[in-house]
Write an enzyme that holds these catalytic residues in place. Structure first.
Site, short mmCIF file in Angstrom:
data_model
loop_
_atom_site.label_atom_id
_atom_site.label_comp_id
_atom_site.label_asym_id
_atom_site.label_seq_id
_atom_site.Cartn_x
_atom_site.Cartn_y
_atom_site.Cartn_z
N ASP A 248 0.84 -1.20 0.00
CA ASP A 248 0.00 0.00 0.00
C ASP A 248 0.87 1.24 0.00
O ASP A 248 2.09 1.18 -0.12
CB ASP A 248 -0.99 -0.03 1.17
CG ASP A 248 -0.29 -0.20 2.50
OD1 ASP A 248 0.71 0.52 2.72
OD2 ASP A 248 -0.72 -1.04 3.32
N LYS A 270 -4.32 2.42 0.68
CA LYS A 270 -5.40 3.05 1.43
C LYS A 270 -4.99 4.46 1.82
O LYS A 270 -3.96 4.64 2.44
CB LYS A 270 -5.69 2.26 2.71
CG LYS A 270 -6.34 0.95 2.46
CD LYS A 270 -6.62 0.23 3.75
CE LYS A 270 -5.36 -0.35 4.33
NZ LYS A 270 -5.61 -1.16 5.53
N MET A 383 -1.48 8.67 12.80
CA MET A 383 -2.67 9.09 12.05
C MET A 383 -3.31 10.30 12.72
O MET A 383 -4.53 10.38 12.84
CB MET A 383 -3.71 7.95 11.99
CG MET A 383 -3.16 6.67 11.40
SD MET A 383 -4.21 5.23 11.72
CE MET A 383 -3.86 4.87 13.43
N1 SAH Z 1 2.05 -0.05 11.13
C1 SAH Z 1 2.57 1.28 11.00
C2 SAH Z 1 1.55 2.34 11.30
C3 SAH Z 1 0.41 2.36 10.36
S1 SAH Z 1 -0.76 3.60 10.74
C4 SAH Z 1 3.82 1.43 11.86
O1 SAH Z 1 4.09 0.56 12.70
O2 SAH Z 1 4.52 2.43 11.71
C5 SAH Z 1 -0.28 4.87 9.66
C6 SAH Z 1 0.35 6.00 10.42
O3 SAH Z 1 1.69 5.67 10.74
C7 SAH Z 1 0.48 7.28 9.65
O4 SAH Z 1 -0.74 8.00 9.69
C8 SAH Z 1 1.57 8.00 10.40
O5 SAH Z 1 1.07 8.56 11.58
C9 SAH Z 1 2.46 6.85 10.81
N2 SAH Z 1 3.59 6.70 9.89
C10 SAH Z 1 3.92 5.62 9.15
N3 SAH Z 1 5.04 5.84 8.47
C11 SAH Z 1 5.47 7.08 8.78
C12 SAH Z 1 6.58 7.88 8.41
N4 SAH Z 1 7.50 7.44 7.55
N5 SAH Z 1 6.69 9.11 8.93
C13 SAH Z 1 5.78 9.57 9.80
N6 SAH Z 1 4.72 8.86 10.19
C14 SAH Z 1 4.55 7.64 9.69
#
Ligand code: SAH
Length: 465
Positions: A248, A270, A383
């Protein structure tokens, strides 16, 4: 190609080593490891070499080199500091059609020693034909990092069961496919995890039940926060074994590109309120693809079990009896924190850290805000961009000071990383002005104060705050 790499069986073979210094000792160690019967000719030898010979029933002729030493040798290695002696050894050996290596002189070699990556019986040999030892060392380091230590066990395991598999599957192609499936599949994973008994039991069951041989499976892989170097070796290995890859928006293109070239790629991206493929359809797709006998990789940004809905995806797999594995990844909070110089915990500022969903399933931001009062707790909102005004307001209303520092880390660990700092009182206006792009992470707490001091060393931080 100036030299053909072959693997020699040296066990019990007479090898002559001319020279007794450090270089000779290194070669002796290697030759003895392969089981050679070693004779050393040198006026003097070091104590380690003496010990090696004593331990292996080797022989030391305390003498200067003369061609008589070549008499019983099958292989000759010269490692003296005297080029005239080395050249003499080369001439004598080639005259007798013996294979000879003069250390560090490719012109005086009929064979050379490649650099070796060793995992038990499994060896990878690297050679530049004497052109660039530095390049060889570099490659070796890379391969060392790439090949899991337990591959040696896997090689031994396969060797042990080779005859049994041959007896059960006489056809060569079918047997190759079986081994490919085993080594790359659950059997291989079990061996790598040190569960050899279980692996053998499974392999023997599979041998009896050929109808079930090519059953698919699913790997939920944590791909980390963006920088491809932050993936685990295991995730990379499984990704490269995939027939199909589902990914995704959160997964960097460079990571998807590391899949096999002929692997099918399916985008199930998504956006926050725009579900390209609804979650239940992704879950069903995983089941369907696995049922077709495919090895399916579902790439998840960060860690699959942190706001990744990984739990939901494997739920259906478990219900349908489809084998799966979940591989952890570096979650956005730790990545953003490290890459922006904001320690999530710190003895002076924060004794705990809490990962919070910035918005809930129905789009609202409702929490028990009174739980978030502690000044000594760092809060990380995933998020959280859309809900930022609510978050800032509720935290202040429930006891957090308006001066509490806040950092917003945009696209953490990527080339576009940006860190925007402010306070609970000012952040909404700042974000309005700066218009950060997703994905972003919000860090709240006193640890944010360390950003100015520590971020200087954080990779990727452009210090635009
Ligand atoms: N499973 C993922 C999180 C998914 S929810 C994890 O463990 O990181 C999606 C959220 O993750 C985004 O809205 C943001 O808040 C955060 N996120 C994921 N990658 C990011 C990045 N490179 N920089 C900043 N926030 C990030």
């Amino acid at each position: 190609m100036d030299f053909l790499p072959v693997s020699l069986r040296l066990s019990g073979t007479s090898v002559l080593l001319v020279g007794g210094g450090q270089v000779a000792t290194r070669k002796a160690r290697l030759l003895l490891k392969a089981g050679a019967r070693l004779t050393v000719v040198a006026p003097e030898i070091g104590s380690e070499l003496q010990q090696l010979l004593a331990d292996s029933d080797g022989v030391w002729h305390q003498a200067s080199y003369s061609s008589a030493a070549l008499e019983h040798a099958v292989l000759v290695v010269a490692a003296t500091p005297h080029s005239s002696v080395n050249q003499q050894v080369y001439r004598d050996a080639t005259q007798r059609r013996l294979q000879v290596n003069v250390v560090d002189s490719p012109d005086l070699c009929t064979f050379i020693f490649p650099a070796i990556v060793e995992r038990g019986p499994l060896t990878v040999a690297i050679s530049s034909g004497g052109n660039s030892p530095v390049l060889v060392r570099l490659l070796r380091r890379r391969i060392e990092a790439m090949v899991p230590a337990a591959y040696g066990n896997l090689a031994r395991f396969a060797g042990r069961l080779r005859d049994a598999v041959k007896a059960a599957i006489p056809g060569e192609t079918a047997r190759r496919l079986f081994w490919e499936g085993s080594v790359e599949g659950t059997v291989g994973e079990l061996v790598l995890a040190g569960r050899e008994e279980q692996a053998e039991a499974l392999l023997r069951t599979q041998l009896q039940d050929t109808g079930n041989l090519y059953r698919g499976e699913v790997y939920l892989l944590g791909a980390g926060p963006g920088d491809p170097d932050l993936m685990t070796f295991k995730a990379l290995r499984l990704l490269q074994s995939a027939d199909v890859v589902l990914y995704d928006r959160l997964v960097a293109t460079e990571i998807v590109d590391m899949a096999r070239r002929d692997a099918e790629r399916i985008y199930v991206g998504k956006a926050r309120s725009d579900h390209a493929v609804p979650q239940h359809e992704i879950n069903q797709l995983l089941v369907m693809l696995a049922r077709q006998g495919k090895r399916v990789v579902r790439l998840k940004g960060g860690d699959p079990f942190i706001f990744g809905r990984g739990g939901e995806e494997i739920d259906l797999l478990a219900e349908n009896g489809i084998p799966f594995q979940v591989i952890p990844g570096i979650t956005a909070a730790s990545a953003a924190a490290c890459y922006s110089g904001i320690p999530l915990t710190h003895r002076d500022y924060a004794r705990s850290v809490r990962f919070v969903a910035g918005h809930l399933k129905d789009g609202t931001v409702s929490h028990n805000w009174e739980d978030f009062q502690s000044e000594s707790e760092t809060l990380v909102f995933y998020m959280g961009l859309v809900g930022l005004p609510v978050i800032c307001e509720q935290l202040q209303r429930h006891g957090r000071s308006q001066d509490t520092p806040v950092a917003l880390v945009e696209r953490a660990t990527t080339a576009g990383q940006r860190v925007i700092t402010g306070t609970l009182g000012t952040m909404v206006d700042i974000v309005q002005r700066e218009q950060p792009r997703a994905p972003t992470l919000i860090i709240v707490g006193d640890v944010v104060r360390l950003h100015q001091k520590l971020a200087w060393f954080g990779a990727g931080d452009k210090r635009q705050a």
